[in-house]
Enzyme design. Sequence first.
Site, PDB file in Angstrom:
ATOM      1  CB  SER B 165      11.069   9.718  49.957  1.00 57.43           C
ATOM      2  OG  SER B 165      10.845  11.074  49.745  1.00 57.43           O
ATOM      3  CG  ASP B 416      14.336  11.471  43.012  1.00 51.10           C
ATOM      4  OD1 ASP B 416      13.450  12.352  43.000  1.00 51.10           O
ATOM      5  OD2 ASP B 416      14.693  10.873  44.047  1.00 51.10           O
ATOM      6  CG  HIS B 441      11.243  10.040  44.876  1.00 53.01           C
ATOM      7  ND1 HIS B 441      12.425  10.560  45.331  1.00 53.01           N
ATOM      8  CD2 HIS B 441      10.361  10.179  45.917  1.00 53.01           C
ATOM      9  CE1 HIS B 441      12.276  10.997  46.575  1.00 53.01           C
ATOM     10  NE2 HIS B 441      11.043  10.766  46.959  1.00 53.01           N
TER      11      HIS B 441
END
Lengths: 476, 476
Positions: B165, B416, B441
């Site tokens: 991320s 995601d 994710h």
Amino acid sequence: MIGSIGAAAAAICIIICTAALQVEAGGAEVKFKYEIKEFQVPLDHFSFLSNATFNIRYLYNDSFVDKKNAHTPIFFYTGNEGDIELFAQNTGFMWELAEKQRALLIFAEHRYYGKSLPFGASTFNASMPDHLAYFTVEQTLEDYAMLITFLRNDLPLPVVAFGGSYGGMLAAWFRMKYPHLVAGALAASAPILQFPGITDCDIFYRIVTSVFQNAYNSNCTTNIGRSWKTFETLGGTEAGKKQISDAFHLCNPIKNDADLKKFLDYIEEVYGNLAMVNYPYNSSFLAPLPAYPVRQVCFYLKDLHQNDADLLHAMASALAVYTNYTNSAKCLDISVNSNADDSGWNVQTCNQMVMPFCSNGTDTMFRPSNWNFKEFSDKCYKDYRLTPKPYDIILRYGGRNIETATNIIFSNGLLDPWSGGGVLQAPNNKVDIIILPEGAHHLDLRHSDPADPPSVRDARNKEASIIARWIQEFAY
Amino acid sequence: MIGSIGAAAAAICIIICTAALQVEAGGAEVKFKYEIKEFQVPLDHFSFLSNATFNIRYLYNDSFVDKKNAHTPIFFYTGNEGDIELFAQNTGFMWELAEKQRALLIFAEHRYYGKSLPFGASTFNASMPDHLAYFTVEQTLEDYAMLITFLRNDLPLPVVAFGGSYGGMLAAWFRMKYPHLVAGALAASAPILQFPGITDCDIFYRIVTSVFQNAYNSNCTTNIGRSWKTFETLGGTEAGKKQISDAFHLCNPIKNDADLKKFLDYIEEVYGNLAMVNYPYNSSFLAPLPAYPVRQVCFYLKDLHQNDADLLHAMASALAVYTNYTNSAKCLDISVNSNADDSGWNVQTCNQMVMPFCSNGTDTMFRPSNWNFKEFSDKCYKDYRLTPKPYDIILRYGGRNIETATNIIFSNGLLDPWSGGGVLQAPNNKVDIIILPEGAHHLDLRHSDPADPPSVRDARNKEASIIARWIQEFAY
């Protein structure tokens, strides 16, 4: 000892030393014309402490541009330590190539130099040391990144960065860190390796010595090597101080040890400058000089002098090649290195541009001097309230580990004392190394001249064809 | 309108949203052990205004290291927006690979998060906005550069950066800017393209909608799409406000329009979170959740509801999958997003991490909302005295122009919502793109699990072999 620090700080002055600016800014050699523009940049790109801004200058010439071409190349000079107009006038190669490539020419002035002063007249005010806080390589590269982004105006224009000396370091680093903004960089005589722990601190003086050794005959360096003792011996008496002052026509005669030290630092610096601008034709980049000035200097030192008086007078004649070639100076003023631009570089050596200099005194014609970081750092704190960060540059730009660099030309003249800190071996096949055996300090960036040696012509041809390829390959 | 700003700010929270930390930091899932160390860094790497320093934390595990190997690999997690211990526990892949590669494991905590607070308890004090001035990507990358330099201790140790991320963005940018310090980077679910002008602002909500549409049946998104009107209608009366509060067991019942708005922002954020952690097994990264939680949510919304009361109750049951899967909450507290770490990310969206979010309201199940930078910026100034720089990141890291990047793996799960801002096409053959069609994710960064779909196993195998090659090729 303070002596070696002074010497180091002097030699460290990459381009703009002594009375350089006055000579160039006089305009006698002004060949190229441009508009002078300004561009607003944040004072501090890397924090959110304030929104303060100031203006940097840049020079603009679109006379070669083909207005019908949607992909006009931009030739962008990453300005270094001095008034940008000086560099524009002394980078003739860019002008010649811009004509061929029909490029827009931009010369960006480095923050804290020339008229790009973030705090105007108080920028270098010793009582306001916080004014110097944003005088770094990274802030400067960001200025250039923003200016290029503005100039491109979202159009797919290939940009090529050019720079010589410290400007060449900036050009190379700019390509490394902002490859999305410049298609490539010509880094001429860029000593990006002249930093602590990765290059020997005596390399500069060794190269200067070698240039002097090969200029006329070997008595030249022997005489210079002996002269330090002569100056010291003579400097030990009142009569001797006067003798030196008279021989060199000093505007301010040597009165005490501090004056003597300043004088010795000055001539040590002159040797470095002479090697740097040992160009094959008359020039006035650092001072008005004849072609191959080191040869001229050494001509006056061709005979070995055994006694102090003889050596002193030979030295005075020799150094006049640098200090009074035009025969216009009434006396020699050795204190002319206090203009704003010189102040600028001294500050940079006290924050990030920590380039160690030393001499062991036996392999070179110079006085022995050590690199003493503690003393250097203390002096920086005393002068500017700055604590140098000697490893900043290596941490950020990789030192010798530049394997992933692409589209950079590193050119180096082997007669240039800065070549010792230059990149002489390609880290990969996307970086080009160009060696000029007869070249002095970024000779290839200068305008072409009938007296250019073949190696510099070859270098410029190679550079031109590599740059043409970068422009062609630029994906638009 | 303030509504859309709230929604944008909420959705923008990449990883640590709502009550995430409390759940994870409880220690129920603690699998991996490490020493906790500290490292001193300058408060400001890029100016010489002060010499202030503070300590960042890092986690250290050398249990896999082969002490006889002079070239021990270092696996370095470039910490992102949260307590670093959370990431260490949720990045099982690094631990599994460290065992195979006999690597030293380092998890570095991002400045201004966890216990790496430059001004201690007053770091986020609203009356001291200058404390937030050094909370930038570049300062953070420099922290990591210095820590790696310290850990390598001049030894030729290959370092691989890992991150998920925002941590993946940092890992990728770190390799781009400091290639001399890391041999490569695994950037999992790293939306480095989620910035103004280079990615559509509605992409996130469109992907979330698509995930919900395909989870069970299409009534799911139709119901959610209609629910906004239902909440608004009911919220218009006192009785209706009570009805909503009762159905959702709100700890603090809705009393006015501001409360209603907060509630709607909250559930909008929950949809995004659910899509992000739509993992194939029970997990507790953002909240305790069943396997494939979106499917569970949509199971409760499989029938099309025509009247407001029915829809309200179906929605309450559906959302309880996220808000109370363990059935342990007595009531739903929607205000639990005010811990320091959440504050941290909100600050970053107000300086550099300006990621526009919007929804046109017809293509998605979300309320219509515009991206209004002016309003956003005004709110940032009001909250933190910060003026966002929306183009900082593109200026520095190149936006879509990353042709010169090397040794980076960009992995993205197509389930995601952040994949819309991810790098899905390789800019050259030295960058690897790994797509996980069934992946949420950064699923690939998590520990391996019997329920893993084949695509994530393949992804991890590919990643392991590419990383092994980087380590082998590392020039020592």
